[in-house]
Structures are given as structure tokens and as C-alpha cells.
Design a protein around this motif. Structure first.
Motif, short mmCIF file in Angstrom:
data_model
loop_
_atom_site.label_atom_id
_atom_site.label_comp_id
_atom_site.label_asym_id
_atom_site.label_seq_id
_atom_site.Cartn_x
_atom_site.Cartn_y
_atom_site.Cartn_z
N ARG A 104 1.30 -1.50 -0.01
CA ARG A 104 -0.06 0.05 -0.15
C ARG A 104 1.24 1.11 0.57
NH1 ARG A 104 -3.35 -2.72 3.13
NH2 ARG A 104 -2.96 -2.27 4.89
N ARG A 105 2.09 1.37 0.44
CA ARG A 105 3.01 2.25 1.01
C ARG A 105 3.45 2.64 -0.91
NH1 ARG A 105 6.68 4.48 5.78
NH2 ARG A 105 7.30 6.14 4.82
N ILE A 106 4.13 2.01 -0.89
CA ILE A 106 4.57 1.66 -2.57
C ILE A 106 3.78 2.28 -3.56
CG2 ILE A 106 5.69 0.01 -4.34
CD1 ILE A 106 7.12 -1.87 -2.29
N ASP A 107 1.89 1.83 -3.54
CA ASP A 107 1.24 2.06 -4.65
C ASP A 107 0.89 3.40 -4.21
OD1 ASP A 107 1.21 -0.50 -5.83
OD2 ASP A 107 -0.66 -0.44 -4.63
N GLY A 108 0.78 3.70 -3.86
CA GLY A 108 0.37 5.87 -3.03
C GLY A 108 1.39 6.38 -3.04
N ALA A 109 2.69 6.14 -2.61
CA ALA A 109 4.12 6.73 -3.43
C ALA A 109 3.72 7.17 -4.91
CB ALA A 109 5.14 6.31 -2.91
N ARG A 110 3.43 5.89 -5.56
CA ARG A 110 3.73 5.58 -7.19
C ARG A 110 2.33 6.89 -7.55
NH1 ARG A 110 4.40 0.19 -8.57
NH2 ARG A 110 4.63 0.99 -11.08
N GLN A 111 1.04 6.84 -6.98
CA GLN A 111 0.00 7.51 -7.78
C GLN A 111 0.53 9.09 -7.15
OE1 GLN A 111 -3.42 5.64 -5.38
NE2 GLN A 111 -3.24 3.71 -6.39
N ARG A 112 1.07 9.18 -5.87
CA ARG A 112 1.43 10.53 -6.07
C ARG A 112 2.42 10.92 -6.67
NH1 ARG A 112 1.10 8.47 -0.89
NH2 ARG A 112 3.67 8.80 -0.81
N GLY A 113 3.21 10.20 -8.46
CA GLY A 113 4.37 10.70 -8.92
C GLY A 113 5.48 10.34 -8.17
N GLU A 114 5.68 9.75 -6.80
CA GLU A 114 7.25 9.91 -6.57
C GLU A 114 8.08 8.94 -7.93
OE1 GLU A 114 7.61 9.91 -2.35
OE2 GLU A 114 5.69 10.28 -2.07
N HIS A 115 9.41 8.58 -7.48
CA HIS A 115 9.57 7.82 -8.04
C HIS A 115 10.57 6.75 -8.03
CE1 HIS A 115 10.38 11.13 -11.54
NE2 HIS A 115 10.38 12.21 -10.01
#
Length: 366
Positions: free
Chosen positions: A235-246
């Protein structure tokens, strides 16, 4: 000629270890016969590796429990070596590689459905084996403490890497693999199954505390499949990616050549695991010429032997600072790269096989 018997395993750490011994033991003077336990109740001809053992592991274990002094399983080998805890009574000397004592020392990091069974099987293996191979001195201390094994019956034989890891792959091939996976050279890299003891959430937190410019320039690349209790991490990975983090998660990268290319493209390898019986990815990264940040706990300082930056794996700020230092301080990078390559050159599967063969000779000479 010594003829050890190896039963196959899946390609996790134990599987990698087993396959490496099968490749390199012949050059160490051992004729290897590969065997697998057939599945309980299944057709004995359906096995994963080599020839089928006479009984399934479950059936042979049950026989050992019901009639421990009965006829032992006959095997046409000089010595039987199991790379994990699946050991039954046989009519030949037996060696067991026990990788750690995690189910007892840290039950919170093990699947509760399997914890009790693994504890019992490992205890059983320590009783049945004529000799035990541990992968580190840390692991010996764990085995003595948790299983009460006599340390005179244990030898340390470290894991390693293939010699090919010490040779740089073709730059064009590396670029092609990186492009196929959306990677930009110089990223922070982690390799391992996503599970609590691998400490991936703190890796993410440490990367997120880096300066904005560093995060924009250097992706965080996570290589590994989903493991037990990884839901929060995913969930943390998915959330960060949805926010545009690399952040890039390569959860299906299984090709060894592609993995070697991904290591070669990394700028810093990050492995702050909370517990390891050895930690093969650290040696892979060092062999690939990538500077390493790792934990100052369990076996990892023994494996890195001063060639990595060691941090408290629970201290996110310290981890973040170490990542930034290795990314931006040329002198520190150069030191860790050179020291890492030199350390990795002493930890090869060829040397593991040589030391393993020496254990066989000692057992057979008793």
C-alpha cells in the motif's frame, strides 16, 4: 569420489544455494546426484529435480516418529546433504545446511501457520545430522542458543556469487534492460522478498527524506515478489507511485541476466534488513561494483566485513544520511566500491563448494 545427494528447492535463498552447490561441487571433486522428495500421495515420478527419493518427506518423517529404530531409508550415495531442514533417517552419513533460527529467535517475522512445524523440523534435523553447515558465525550462535546444538558439530561455510558477477556486463545490454524496465541509471536499489524483516518500509521512508533534487535524479527501485505480511508495504509503494514519486517495483524480475543488469545500473544498494542468516544480495551488489548500505545487526557486518556503510536498521534518519552520503561523496563511494569488490572476490560459489567438500571429507573420515 564423494557423491553427495541434494534435494531441490524453489529459487529463493535456499534454492539459489542448492543450485550453486550442484553447479560447483563437481569441480571440487564431488560427483553429485540430485534427488527430490515426491509429493505425499502423488505420483512418485512427478518431482522437481533429478531422481525421486523412495518416499515422500511426510511419509518418511512419520515412519521415523512411529518406528525410530526401524530400517532406515537406503540411499546409494556416500553422503546425504540436505540444503534445508528436510532430513529423515538414512543408512549413510548426513549433512544439513541450516540457514538461521528465525522461527524461534523472531517468531513475529514468521507465518504462524508454519512456525511450529519449522521449529520442530529444524530441531529434528540437528539431531539426525552427523554435521551441520551454518552460513555465518552469527548463525552458529543462533543455532546453539535456539536448538542447543553442540558447536563442535557445526562448520561455517559462507554463501557466495558466481565468478561472472565480478565481470562487468556489456553496457549496451545493461542499457537495454534498464530501458525495458523504466529505469534511469544511478538509482537506489533493494533486492529481496517484501516481508517485515526486510525493512522495506523504512527504506521507502529514508528515500522520501532525501532532498527533492536527489529523489528526482535517483529513483528507488525495489526488486522482489510479495511475501508474508507485506500488505502495508505494498500500500505504501502504491500510494507513493500514485503521488508521482519515482519508485519502481519490479515484482516479477526472475531472469538472472536481467537482475545482473539491474545491479549494474544502480548507484547505491540499500539492504537494512532486520535479520539475515547470511544476506546474498549484499555480496551480489558488492560483486557488481555497487556501494552498499546495510545493517549493523545479525550476520550482515560479518558478510560486508567493513566494505559497506553500516547503520542501525531502525534509524530512518541514519539510513537516509548513509544513502545520501554514498550517492554524493565520491571518496566514500570509491572506497566502498573497491572494498566491496575485493570482499566479494573472496565469497564465490566456487569457494563455497570447496569448503563444503572439505566438510564431507571430515564427516566420512570419522
Amino acid at each position: 569420489m564423494i557423491e553427495p545427494l541434494l534435494n531441490g528447492g524453489r529459487q529463493d535463498g535456499i534454492g539459489v544455494y542448492t543450485a550453486a552447490l550442484q553447479r560447483h561441487l563437481p569441480a571440487a571433486g564431488c560427483q553429485v546426484s540430485a534427488f527430490s522428495y515426491p509429493r505425499w500421495g502423488a505420483d512418485a515420478s512427478v518431482i522437481s529435480v533429478g531422481q525421486a527419493l523412495p518416499q515422500s518427506f511426510e511419509a518418511a518423517t512419520l515412519r521415523d516418529l512411529i518406528a525410530p529404530k526401524a530400517h532406515r531409508m537406503h540411499m546409494p550415495v556416500d553422503i546425504f546433504h540436505t540444503p534445508d531442514y528436510r532430513l529423515v533417517r538414512m543408512d549413510c552419513p548426513q549433512v544439513a545446511s541450516l540457514h538461521d533460527a528465525l522461527p524461534i529467535s523472531h517468531p513475529e517475522w514468521c507465518n504462524p501457520r508454519l512456525r511450529g512445524l519449522k521449529n520442530w523440523l529444524q530441531r529434528s534435523a540437528t539431531r539426525k545430522a552427523d554435521h551441520v553447515i551454518a552460513l555465518s558465525h552469527f548463525a552458529i550462535d543462533e543455532l546453539v542458543s535456539c536448538f542447543g546444538i553442540d558447536d563442535s558439530r557445526v562448520s561455517v561455510v559462507p554463501c557466495g556469487i558466481d565468478d561472472g558477477w565480478l565481470a562487468a556486463p556489456a553496457p549496451a545490454a545493461v542499457r537495454a534492460t534498464l530501458a525495458a524496465n523504466g529505469l534511469r541509471e544511478g538509482y537506489f536499489l533493494f533486492v529481496g522478498t517484501l516481508q517485515p524483516r526486510k525493512n522495506v518500509e523504512r527504506i521507502i521512508a529514508a528515500w522520501q527524506r532525501l532532498p527533492t533534487a536527489t529523489r528526482a535524479e535517483r529513483q528507488l527501485v525495489l526488486v522482489g515478489s510479495s511475501g508474508w505480511r507485506c500488505e502495508d508495504t505494498v500500500r505504501r509503494i502504491d500510494g507513493a507511485r500514485q503521488r508521482g514519486e519515482h519508485i519502481v517495483w519490479l515484482n516479477a524480475l526472475t531472469d538472472s541476466t536481467a537482475l545482473r543488469h539491474v545491479y549494474a545500473g544502480a548507484g547505491v544498494f540499500v539492504f537494512p534488513s532486520l535479520y539475515e542468516g547470511f544476506g546474498i544480495p549484499v555480496v551480489e551488489a558488492m560483486g557488481a561494483g555497487v556501494p552498499v548500505v546495510t545493517s549493523n545487526t545479525s550476520s550482515l557486518p560479518e558478510v560486508s566485513a567493513g566494505a559497506a556503510v553500516e547503520v542501525d536498521p531502525l534509524d530512518v534518519d541514519a539510513l537516509s544520511a548513509a544513502m545520501q552520503a554514498l550517492a554524493e561523496q565520491p571518496a566514500l563511494r570509491a572506497h566502498c566500491i573497491a572494498a566491496g569488490v575485493a570482499r566479494a572476490a573472496t565469497l564465490t560459489w566456487r569457494e563455497t563448494a570447496r569448503q563444503t567438500a572439505a566438510v564431507y571429507h571430515r564427516v566420512l573420515s570419522r
